[in-house]
Design a protein around this motif. Structure first.
Motif, PDB file in Angstrom:
ATOM      1  N   VAL A 210      -5.808  -1.067  -7.423  1.00  0.00           N
ATOM      2  CA  VAL A 210      -6.429   0.249  -7.223  1.00  0.00           C
ATOM      3  C   VAL A 210      -5.400   1.321  -7.575  1.00  0.00           C
ATOM      4  O   VAL A 210      -4.306   1.347  -7.023  1.00  0.00           O
ATOM      5  CB  VAL A 210      -6.900   0.422  -5.763  1.00  0.00           C
ATOM      6  CG1 VAL A 210      -7.515   1.810  -5.575  1.00  0.00           C
ATOM      7  CG2 VAL A 210      -7.902  -0.659  -5.404  1.00  0.00           C
TER       8      VAL A 210
ATOM      9  N   ASP B  29      -2.366  -1.208  -4.095  1.00  0.00           N
ATOM     10  CA  ASP B  29      -3.110   0.049  -3.945  1.00  0.00           C
ATOM     11  C   ASP B  29      -2.120   1.205  -4.039  1.00  0.00           C
ATOM     12  O   ASP B  29      -1.246   1.367  -3.190  1.00  0.00           O
ATOM     13  CB  ASP B  29      -3.829   0.072  -2.594  1.00  0.00           C
ATOM     14  CG  ASP B  29      -4.824   1.223  -2.481  1.00  0.00           C
ATOM     15  OD1 ASP B  29      -4.616   2.250  -3.145  1.00  0.00           O
ATOM     16  OD2 ASP B  29      -5.807   1.094  -1.717  1.00  0.00           O
TER      17      ASP B  29
ATOM     18  N   TYR C 284       0.849  -1.189   0.000  1.00  0.00           N
ATOM     19  CA  TYR C 284       0.000   0.000   0.000  1.00  0.00           C
ATOM     20  C   TYR C 284       0.883   1.237   0.000  1.00  0.00           C
ATOM     21  O   TYR C 284       1.744   1.396   0.865  1.00  0.00           O
ATOM     22  CB  TYR C 284      -0.902  -0.009   1.241  1.00  0.00           C
ATOM     23  CG  TYR C 284      -1.708   1.254   1.453  1.00  0.00           C
ATOM     24  CD1 TYR C 284      -2.876   1.486   0.751  1.00  0.00           C
ATOM     25  CD2 TYR C 284      -1.291   2.215   2.366  1.00  0.00           C
ATOM     26  CE1 TYR C 284      -3.615   2.647   0.954  1.00  0.00           C
ATOM     27  CE2 TYR C 284      -2.014   3.368   2.575  1.00  0.00           C
ATOM     28  CZ  TYR C 284      -3.181   3.580   1.870  1.00  0.00           C
ATOM     29  OH  TYR C 284      -3.909   4.726   2.073  1.00  0.00           O
TER      30      TYR C 284
END
Length: 557
Positions: free
Chosen positions: A361, A336, A313
């Motif tokens: 994402v 992400d 992330y």
């Protein structure tokens, strides 16, 4: 057969002799060590000659192996004093030696370099009154795990030879009188988790190679004379959000830091008003899985972050990131990625299809990106893509998976990139041409005004000069040549007199008093010679040449 039995018995007897001799030698070494001590509390009363430290009633603080060899001595807090005998260096099987919190004095024995035949894993001498320097010969203890020498009176420098202790896990030398610098070679202690050099007189800076100590969890440097720990490149923390980030504390306790099994796994410092952060330094934290620096002021391009192979992330949104998107990013675990709200420019990297294979994402909204979306991005397992407010994005979209959500507001994704780029060029050309023409016109108009004003002045002067020259020429001719000078004017005395009067008045108006007087004199003389009145007028003195002159049109000239 009998010969074989005799040979076997001989071997067994020899082995027993070696063991007994070894045990006997260790007894001697231990008793020699006892002889150098001050045992005011009788802690070593069980250490008696003629007894075996490993058999029967074992000696206090001594641990033996199954084969009857001394492997550990623990006399911490026993109230012992005196000096440390070199004899313990002969205990070839010793693995652990703990003599902490006593009153030992004197130097550290150089002979202890052979302690346990170089295979000792713990030496604890903290809390004594030891003096002298740190023995460089101890660097041969390549299997040593823990070395504790804190709270003594040791001095000198840190031996560079100790850099050979590659398996060292903890090194405590705080609260001594050590000086000099931090050896860069200690960066080879790849397994070390704690280094405590606090409360000494160390100088210099933190060696850059120490950034390779990936296993290091605690670094104690406080109360020294070190510099550069919070130097010019340090992050600006005006609000004191990171006040608990101290060199002598465990990073796992710091604000925003999360650890797993004692290793940093996440760093979340979003919206703390930080500036000047050096992201390159984070590249050494191999165990990092989550990184959030959003809402701060990085004011720098995106770093490579090639060392964060476990990062999943990454949030750098609204962090004043500049420059282009790194085409060489290799973040195999990131799923992400949020880079929205920055000042990123350039095109969308084609290589991200290989460099970010797990990306699900992606947010790149509110930047200045341009160009088409690479068709290879359709290979990524993307489920959410946000490209809003990037007017340069164009050329349509790849063949996304049906389950994906894509935001394209305020982009030109439906337009051909050729048209979008051409429009930009035309607008730039028109705008640039307009600016050039406008500036050119202003310059031309200004020059024209200056030219007109200059020309009018010059023309006025020329006309004035011409009028004066013509008048002078006229006043110097006689009546016989006057008609030819006037180029066709009728030879009429009355008309000549009227013309002379007008020319004299013109000279007077222009300020040529002498010429005007001569003109009036000629007019008076002509009238006297003709003995006639011009247009029935009475001849007489000329009018005062200082009176207002009659109107004269230059066309007469």
């Amino acid at each position: 057969m009998a010969a074989k039995r005799l040979a076997l018995l001989a071997v067994l007897a020899l082995s027993s002799l070696v063991v007994v001799r070894g045990a006997s030698e260790e007894d001697t070494l231990l008793l020699e060590f006892k002889g150098s001590l001050v045992d005011s509390k009788g802690a070593l009363r069980s250490w008696q000659p003629g007894t075996n430290p490993c058999k029967g009633r074992a000696w206090a603080g001594v641990t033996c192996s199954g084969s009857g060899r001394v492997v550990a001595i623990n006399l911490s807090g026993a109230g012992l004093g005196g000096t440390l005998s070199a004899s313990l260096g002969g205990l070839t099987s010793l693995q652990e030696l703990s003599l902490a919190n006593n009153q030992f004095e004197g130097p550290l024995p150089l002979a202890w370099a052979s302690l346990g035949s170089g295979q000792a894993y713990l030496i604890n001498l903290s809390g004594n009154q030891l003096t002298g320097t740190l023995p460089s010969t101890w660097g041969v203890q390549t299997l040593l795990f823990h070395l504790r020498l804190s709270s003594n009176a040791l001095e000198g420098t840190l031996p560079v030879e100790w850099g050979r202790m590659r398996r060292l896990l903890t090194l405590h030398v705080s609260r001594n009188r050590l000086s000099g610098t931090l050896p860069a070679v200690y960066a080879t202690m790849s397994q070390v988790t704690l280094l405590d050099f606090s409360f000494n007189a160390l100088e210099g800076t933190l060696p850059p190679p120490w950034g390779q100590l990936a296993s290091l969890q605690v670094l104690g440097l406080q109360s020294n004379r070190l510099s550069g720990l919070k130097g010019d490149g340090a992050a600006a923390d005006s609000a004191g959000a990171l006040r608990d980030w101290q060199w002598d504390s465990n990073p796992c306790w710091w604000r925003g830091v999360t650890c797993t099994a004692g290793r940093v796994s996440a760093l979340k410092l979003g919206n703390l008003g930080l500036s000047g952060l050096k992201m390159d330094a984070l590249d050494k934290i191999k165990t990092m899985e989550a990184l959030d620096l959003s809402g701060n002021s990085l004011a720098a391009p995106l770093p490579a972050l090639s060392g964060l192979s476990q990062l999943r992330y990454l949030n750098l949104s609204r962090a004043e990131v500049t420059g282009a998107l790194p085409g060489n990013w290799s973040l195999p675990s990131v799923f992400d990625l949020n880079l929205a709200g920055n000042a990123l420019t350039g095109s969308l990297p084609l290589a991200w299809a290989q460099g970010l294979p797990q990306l699900e994402v992606l947010s790149l909204a509110d930047n200045q990106l341009k160009g088409g979306v690479p068709s290879s991005w359709s290979w990524l397992p993307l489920s959410y893509v946000d490209l809003r407010n990037n007017l340069g994005i164009c050329g349509g979209m790849p063949s996304w998976q049906s389950s994906i959500t894509v935001h394209l507001a305020n982009t030109n994704s439906h337009q051909s990139c050729l048209l979008v780029h051409a429009s930009g060029v035309v607008v730039g050309m028109v705008f640039g041409t307009t600016v050039v023409v406008t500036v050119t016109c202003l310059v031309a108009i200004t020059a024209l005004v200056i030219y007109i004003r200059t020309t009018k002045t010059t023309l006025r002067e020329v006309l004035q000069e011409r009028s004066v020259v013509s008048l002078a020429s006229f006043l110097t001719v006689n009546n016989s040549t006057l008609p030819s000078f006037l180029n066709g004017y009728p030879s009429n005395p009355a008309m000549m007199n009227r013309l002379t009067l007008k020319l004299a008045a013109f000279a007077q108006e222009r300020g040529h008093d002498m010429l005007a007087r001569r003109g009036y004199q000629r007019l008076f003389r002509n009238q006297s010679d003709d003995s006639t009145h011009t247009d029935g007028g009475q001849a007489g003195q000329p009018q005062n040449f200082h009176s207002k002159a009659p109107e004269v049109e230059l066309g007469v000239m």
